[in-house]
Motif scaffolding. Structure first.
Motif, PDB file in Angstrom:
ATOM      1  N   GLY A 283      32.028  30.366  58.007  1.00 26.85           N
ATOM      2  CA  GLY A 283      32.820  31.280  58.820  1.00 26.85           C
ATOM      3  C   GLY A 283      32.804  30.944  60.300  1.00 26.85           C
ATOM      4  N   LYS A 284      33.786  31.500  61.016  1.00 33.88           N
ATOM      5  CA  LYS A 284      33.918  31.214  62.452  1.00 33.88           C
ATOM      6  C   LYS A 284      32.726  31.738  63.253  1.00 33.88           C
ATOM      7  CE  LYS A 284      36.747  35.312  63.515  1.00 33.88           C
ATOM      8  NZ  LYS A 284      38.074  35.774  64.026  1.00 33.88           N
ATOM      9  N   ALA A 285      32.083  32.789  62.764  1.00 36.64           N
ATOM     10  CA  ALA A 285      30.927  33.335  63.485  1.00 36.64           C
ATOM     11  C   ALA A 285      29.738  32.392  63.447  1.00 36.64           C
ATOM     12  CB  ALA A 285      30.533  34.691  62.909  1.00 36.64           C
ATOM     13  N   PHE A 286      29.780  31.424  62.515  1.00 35.69           N
ATOM     14  CA  PHE A 286      28.636  30.531  62.350  1.00 35.69           C
ATOM     15  C   PHE A 286      29.059  29.057  62.453  1.00 35.69           C
ATOM     16  CE2 PHE A 286      27.816  34.464  59.993  1.00 35.69           C
ATOM     17  CZ  PHE A 286      26.752  34.940  60.739  1.00 35.69           C
ATOM     18  N   LYS A 287      30.007  28.808  63.358  1.00 31.21           N
ATOM     19  CA  LYS A 287      30.342  27.408  63.636  1.00 31.21           C
ATOM     20  C   LYS A 287      29.085  26.671  64.075  1.00 31.21           C
ATOM     21  CE  LYS A 287      35.236  27.985  64.746  1.00 31.21           C
ATOM     22  NZ  LYS A 287      36.285  27.865  65.788  1.00 31.21           N
ATOM     23  N   ASP A 288      28.273  27.368  64.845  1.00 34.94           N
ATOM     24  CA  ASP A 288      26.919  26.891  65.122  1.00 34.94           C
ATOM     25  C   ASP A 288      26.048  27.444  64.007  1.00 34.94           C
ATOM     26  OD1 ASP A 288      24.376  26.282  65.937  1.00 34.94           O
ATOM     27  OD2 ASP A 288      24.458  27.410  67.816  1.00 34.94           O
ATOM     28  N   LYS A 289      25.673  26.590  63.062  1.00 32.12           N
ATOM     29  CA  LYS A 289      24.938  27.061  61.880  1.00 32.12           C
ATOM     30  C   LYS A 289      23.633  27.755  62.240  1.00 32.12           C
ATOM     31  CE  LYS A 289      26.882  23.821  58.532  1.00 32.12           C
ATOM     32  NZ  LYS A 289      26.577  22.815  57.482  1.00 32.12           N
ATOM     33  N   LYS A 290      23.091  27.423  63.402  1.00 35.49           N
ATOM     34  CA  LYS A 290      21.834  28.038  63.822  1.00 35.49           C
ATOM     35  C   LYS A 290      22.009  29.508  64.203  1.00 35.49           C
ATOM     36  CE  LYS A 290      19.701  23.735  65.426  1.00 35.49           C
ATOM     37  NZ  LYS A 290      19.107  23.014  66.577  1.00 35.49           N
ATOM     38  N   ASN A 291      23.266  29.966  64.292  1.00 38.84           N
ATOM     39  CA  ASN A 291      23.515  31.359  64.651  1.00 38.84           C
ATOM     40  C   ASN A 291      23.228  32.307  63.489  1.00 38.84           C
ATOM     41  OD1 ASN A 291      24.358  33.432  66.466  1.00 38.84           O
ATOM     42  ND2 ASN A 291      26.346  33.511  65.431  1.00 38.84           N
ATOM     43  N   LEU A 292      23.119  31.757  62.270  1.00 35.22           N
ATOM     44  CA  LEU A 292      22.796  32.589  61.120  1.00 35.22           C
ATOM     45  C   LEU A 292      21.282  32.734  60.999  1.00 35.22           C
ATOM     46  CD1 LEU A 292      23.617  34.126  58.528  1.00 35.22           C
ATOM     47  CD2 LEU A 292      23.464  31.938  57.315  1.00 35.22           C
ATOM     48  N   GLY A 293      20.815  33.950  61.115  1.00 34.82           N
ATOM     49  CA  GLY A 293      19.396  34.222  60.939  1.00 34.82           C
ATOM     50  C   GLY A 293      19.152  34.942  59.627  1.00 34.82           C
ATOM     51  N   VAL A 294      17.970  34.791  59.088  1.00 29.65           N
ATOM     52  CA  VAL A 294      17.581  35.497  57.862  1.00 29.65           C
ATOM     53  C   VAL A 294      16.209  36.125  58.089  1.00 29.65           C
ATOM     54  CG1 VAL A 294      17.140  35.333  55.396  1.00 29.65           C
ATOM     55  CG2 VAL A 294      18.865  33.861  56.428  1.00 29.65           C
ATOM     56  N   ALA A 295      16.098  37.394  57.755  1.00 31.11           N
ATOM     57  CA  ALA A 295      14.847  38.135  57.911  1.00 31.11           C
ATOM     58  C   ALA A 295      14.599  38.940  56.643  1.00 31.11           C
ATOM     59  CB  ALA A 295      14.939  39.062  59.122  1.00 31.11           C
ATOM     60  N   PRO A 296      13.400  39.485  56.476  1.00 22.86           N
ATOM     61  CA  PRO A 296      13.158  40.349  55.315  1.00 22.86           C
ATOM     62  C   PRO A 296      14.096  41.555  55.318  1.00 22.86           C
ATOM     63  CG  PRO A 296      11.088  39.707  56.332  1.00 22.86           C
ATOM     64  CD  PRO A 296      12.174  39.267  57.265  1.00 22.86           C
ATOM     65  N   VAL A 297      14.456  42.005  54.133  1.00 25.24           N
ATOM     66  CA  VAL A 297      15.248  43.226  54.017  1.00 25.24           C
ATOM     67  C   VAL A 297      14.486  44.358  54.695  1.00 25.24           C
ATOM     68  CG1 VAL A 297      16.098  44.959  52.391  1.00 25.24           C
ATOM     69  CG2 VAL A 297      16.409  42.535  51.897  1.00 25.24           C
ATOM     70  N   PRO A 298      15.157  45.176  55.489  1.00 25.32           N
ATOM     71  CA  PRO A 298      14.458  46.291  56.152  1.00 25.32           C
ATOM     72  C   PRO A 298      13.755  47.202  55.151  1.00 25.32           C
ATOM     73  CG  PRO A 298      16.630  45.967  57.110  1.00 25.32           C
ATOM     74  CD  PRO A 298      16.571  45.088  55.902  1.00 25.32           C
ATOM     75  N   GLY A 299      12.687  47.789  55.594  1.00 26.24           N
ATOM     76  CA  GLY A 299      11.936  48.699  54.747  1.00 26.24           C
ATOM     77  C   GLY A 299      12.432  50.126  54.875  1.00 26.24           C
ATOM     78  N   GLY A 300      11.896  50.977  54.016  1.00 30.28           N
ATOM     79  CA  GLY A 300      12.228  52.395  54.069  1.00 30.28           C
ATOM     80  C   GLY A 300      11.137  53.170  54.761  1.00 30.28           C
ATOM     81  N   SER A 301      10.911  54.391  54.334  1.00 27.89           N
ATOM     82  CA  SER A 301       9.928  55.243  55.014  1.00 27.89           C
ATOM     83  C   SER A 301       8.499  54.935  54.600  1.00 27.89           C
ATOM     84  CB  SER A 301      10.230  56.715  54.712  1.00 27.89           C
ATOM     85  OG  SER A 301      10.088  56.986  53.321  1.00 27.89           O
ATOM     86  N   THR A 302       8.317  54.271  53.438  1.00 27.03           N
ATOM     87  CA  THR A 302       6.949  54.047  52.965  1.00 27.03           C
ATOM     88  C   THR A 302       6.636  52.614  52.567  1.00 27.03           C
ATOM     89  OG1 THR A 302       7.544  54.566  50.674  1.00 27.03           O
ATOM     90  CG2 THR A 302       6.840  56.401  52.057  1.00 27.03           C
ATOM     91  N   ALA A 303       7.649  51.782  52.365  1.00 26.19           N
ATOM     92  CA  ALA A 303       7.394  50.433  51.852  1.00 26.19           C
ATOM     93  C   ALA A 303       8.540  49.504  52.210  1.00 26.19           C
ATOM     94  CB  ALA A 303       7.200  50.478  50.326  1.00 26.19           C
ATOM     95  N   GLN A 304       8.426  48.271  51.739  1.00 21.96           N
ATOM     96  CA  GLN A 304       9.484  47.280  51.894  1.00 21.96           C
ATOM     97  C   GLN A 304       9.497  46.438  50.635  1.00 21.96           C
ATOM     98  OE1 GLN A 304       9.255  43.715  52.193  1.00 21.96           O
ATOM     99  NE2 GLN A 304      11.446  43.488  52.484  1.00 21.96           N
ATOM    100  N   GLY A 305      10.671  46.217  50.078  1.00 21.30           N
ATOM    101  CA  GLY A 305      10.733  45.426  48.858  1.00 21.30           C
ATOM    102  C   GLY A 305      12.137  44.986  48.528  1.00 21.30           C
ATOM    103  N   SER A 306      12.222  43.878  47.808  1.00 24.19           N
ATOM    104  CA  SER A 306      13.506  43.333  47.410  1.00 24.19           C
ATOM    105  C   SER A 306      13.390  42.829  45.977  1.00 24.19           C
ATOM    106  CB  SER A 306      13.891  42.187  48.347  1.00 24.19           C
ATOM    107  OG  SER A 306      15.200  41.740  48.086  1.00 24.19           O
ATOM    108  N   PRO A 307      14.439  42.945  45.177  1.00 20.19           N
ATOM    109  CA  PRO A 307      14.334  42.570  43.763  1.00 20.19           C
ATOM    110  C   PRO A 307      14.304  41.065  43.537  1.00 20.19           C
ATOM    111  CG  PRO A 307      16.583  43.179  44.274  1.00 20.19           C
ATOM    112  CD  PRO A 307      15.769  43.489  45.502  1.00 20.19           C
ATOM    113  N   GLN A 308      13.590  40.657  42.494  1.00 21.79           N
ATOM    114  CA  GLN A 308      13.638  39.250  42.094  1.00 21.79           C
ATOM    115  C   GLN A 308      14.881  39.011  41.265  1.00 21.79           C
ATOM    116  OE1 GLN A 308      10.195  37.474  40.024  1.00 21.79           O
ATOM    117  NE2 GLN A 308      11.710  36.377  38.796  1.00 21.79           N
TER     118      GLN A 308
END
Length: 425
Positions: A283-308
């Motif tokens: 996409g045009k927003a990521f012509k500079d591929k380094k502009n795409l960042g990846v971080a852990p999915v945000p957590g909720g009120s008590t934990a943080q988790g993502s499905p396998q």
């Protein structure tokens, strides 16, 4: 991996190497592939990869033919949203099923329970099994037997536009509450909405549920859990993000709409998986591929988790060319093939040895997603596992449109689960 029920446009099947999807599994294989000696005959392979991935998978299938010149691989790219039902229809009708299918991890137990998959224990399909990541093996088992070979493993992460967050003066959110608080600043300073929220696919509901300390069911103790307090809070979270305009959502076509919004820069963040890395970077927003960042999915009120999530390779029980099919699965799940899919598509291998390859080890997305996969939440690998998503999808839509309250949605989902899982409390 899960790209959403309508994740890929349901157009005509794209046949690479040869064939219409209606051809019988094994087709003209004859007896040559099942007897000893050199492999021969036909192997029909249904590939469920997306548009950014399918050219690579087609080429890999061609590579098997080069190794076994008497084997003809019939490659068919089947849209993800159609694949489950198409396979069940073909296998149940004993006509048109492929010899080998790239199966989503939640499908294996379901297909095996129906008798549609060949057990792979003791066959050449399972090669160097001690090299597989332990968490990747879980989804291949059903009632003590192995019905698939792990090929790709994944989980969800938070994709974010580094420039938009920098321009807004906000940090990458660690919780959905932080994201909601940052949304107004992002909108005011960049014009972008903070988050695209997948309201069309209940797989994307799981991080909200895990973030509140909940789960769909407890398969060990046979208890439905989604209608407890955590389930209610999860529904409240998605409703709050959309109502406050911190997030935009759609009831359908979320795969296409989310990716387009991310690529165009109209949203600053999206919860997505490694299968969309190359698509986002186009996409045009990521012509500079380094502009795409990846971080852990945000957590909720008590934990943080993502499905396998991920993909396995299964063999149809009614295949007329089991011997060549086993060899094809062995090849497609080999360390060499997994290394190639990582280097070309940034998909995560299921073999431990591949992570020791320098080119894989240095892959930026592997460096993020491998620890995320190691900490991902295992889903219930039960025959009804895939069916657990539809009741959530229905209730997500009702909550997001105001037709049901979070409390009503959680209760309705729990009631639907107990009808589906009659021996669960």
């Amino acid at each position: 991996m899960r790209r959403g029920i309508r994740g890929i446009t349901a157009t005509a099947l794209v046949a690479g190497l040869a064939l219409a999807a209606t051809a019988c599994g094994g087709g003209d294989s004859g007896s040559g592939g099942d007897s000893g000696g050199e492999l021969s005959g036909t192997v029909t392979f249904w590939d469920t990869s997306n548009d950014a991935e399918k050219a690579t998978y087609r080429k890999l299938a061609e590579g098997f033919q080069q190794q076994h010149p008497k084997v003809r691989v019939k490659y068919v790219n089947v849209p993800f949203g159609d694949a489950n039902a198409k396979f069940k229809n073909a296998a149940g009708g004993n006509s048109g099923a492929p010899d080998v299918m790239r199966t989503e991890v939640a499908w294996v137990a379901d297909f095996a329970n129906l008798g549609y998959l060949a057990p792979l224990d003791g066959t050449p399909a399972l090669d160097k099994t001690d090299d597989y990541l332990p968490q990747a093996v879980g989804s291949t088992k059903f009632k003590g037997k192995t019905y698939a070979a792990p090929q790709v493993i994944d989980t969800l992460g938070l994709f974010y536009n580094k420039k938009l967050l920098k321009d807004a003066g906000v940090e990458v959110p660690k919780t959905f509450d932080e994201l909601a608080k940052a949304a107004k600043k992002i909108k005011a300073k960049t014009g972008a909405t903070a988050l695209y929220l997948r309201g069309d696919d209940s797989y994307w509901f799981l991080p909200y549920l895990y973030g509140e300390g909940g789960d769909m069911v407890n398969a060990r103790d046979k208890v439905v859990e989604i209608d407890d307090g955590a389930g209610v809070r999860a529904f409240k979270t998605i409703k709050g993000l959309v109502d406050s305009k911190a997030a935009v959502t759609d009831a359908t076509d979320g795969q296409e709409n989310q990716l387009k919004a991310l690529k165009d820069g109209t949203v600053a963040m999206a919860v997505d998986g490694p299968w969309d890395i190359e698509g986002a970077r186009a996409g045009k927003a990521f012509k500079d591929k380094k502009n795409l960042g990846v971080a852990p999915v945000p957590g909720g009120s008590t934990a943080q988790g993502s499905p396998q999530g991920g993909w396995n390779l299964s063999v149809y029980a009614g295949s007329k060319n089991l011997r060549a099919s086993y060899a094809f699965v062995k090849y497609m799940s080999s360390a060499k093939v997994q290394q190639e899919t990582n280097e070309k598509l940034s998909l995560l291998p299921t073999r431990k040895s591949v992570y020791e390859v320098p080119a894989v080890k240095s892959n930026e997305m592997v460096q993020f997603f491998k620890p995320a996969v190691d900490g991902a939440v295992q889903r219930p690998w039960i025959a009804q596992g895939n069916s657990l998503f539809e009741p959530v999808k229905v209730q997500m839509n009702k909550v997001l449109t105001g037709a049901s309250s979070p409390e009503q949605a959680a209760k309705a989902t729990g009631d639907a689960y107990r009808k589906l899982l009659k021996d669960y409390k």
